[in-house]
Enzyme design. Structure first.
Site, mmCIF file in Angstrom:
data_model
loop_
_atom_site.group_PDB
_atom_site.id
_atom_site.type_symbol
_atom_site.label_atom_id
_atom_site.label_comp_id
_atom_site.label_asym_id
_atom_site.label_seq_id
_atom_site.Cartn_x
_atom_site.Cartn_y
_atom_site.Cartn_z
ATOM 1 N N ALA A 12 7.514 2.313 10.513
ATOM 2 C CA ALA A 12 6.072 2.078 10.637
ATOM 3 C C ALA A 12 5.397 2.164 9.269
ATOM 4 C CB ALA A 12 5.450 3.076 11.608
ATOM 5 N N TYR A 13 5.798 3.137 8.469
ATOM 6 C CA TYR A 13 5.225 3.285 7.127
ATOM 7 C C TYR A 13 5.560 2.059 6.281
ATOM 8 C CZ TYR A 13 4.038 5.286 2.594
ATOM 9 O OH TYR A 13 3.492 5.508 1.358
ATOM 10 N N CYS A 14 6.819 1.635 6.319
ATOM 11 C CA CYS A 14 7.224 0.453 5.551
ATOM 12 C C CYS A 14 6.473 -0.785 6.033
ATOM 13 C CB CYS A 14 8.734 0.231 5.660
ATOM 14 S SG CYS A 14 9.715 1.508 4.828
ATOM 15 N N SER A 16 3.485 -0.951 7.209
ATOM 16 C CA SER A 16 2.125 -0.949 6.667
ATOM 17 C C SER A 16 2.123 -1.417 5.218
ATOM 18 C CB SER A 16 1.491 0.445 6.800
ATOM 19 O OG SER A 16 2.079 1.370 5.905
#
Length: 134
Positions: A12-14, A16
């Site tokens: 999820a972080y990647c 974004s």
């Protein structure tokens, strides 16, 4: 750099960060005729409270040895302990110098370790091999 290649447990972080890259590329094309420049600053690991906050907010989850992700959590924590962090004040000065330029490049890397930069140029199969075996 997480906008360049995905990593286990950081999907999820990647995502974004991939989105920031794509949106910036589209805006650069759309705003060009209005003489508005768009650039992406791609910072490497910085000496901030980011990882401390991450640990504080996810310790219960990441310490669960019964989780199917336990090996990923362990690997991630181990790699973070070895990681070198750039001084945020020095990076801020570099970023300030970049945004004061009259002509901006599409992207600037700030305090990105050589190994991170190198892996972004590898074929997908090699990137995945490295990430699967780290």
């Amino acid at each position: 750099m997480d906008g360049k290649f995905a990593q286990p447990i950081n999907g999820a972080y990647c995502a974004s960060k991939f989105a920031v890259e794509a949106l910036s590329d589209a805006l650069r094309l759309e705003l060009h005729s209005n003489n508005i420049q768009v650039t992406v600053i791609e910072p490497g690991p910085m000496n901030t409270n980011f990882f401390k906050t991450l640990d504080n907010n996810s310790n219960a989850l990441s310490s669960d040895t019964n989780s199917c992700y336990a090996r990923f959590y362990e690997s991630d924590a181990s790699n973070r302990k070895k990681q070198k962090f750039a001084e945020s004040k020095k990076a801020a000065k570099t970023i300030s110098d970049i945004i004061m330029k009259s002509r901006l490049n599409a992207r600037y890397q700030v305090a990105v370790p050589f190994s991170y930069n190198m892996i972004t140029h590898f074929p997908d199969s090699l990137k995945e091999y490295i990430l699967k075996n780290r």
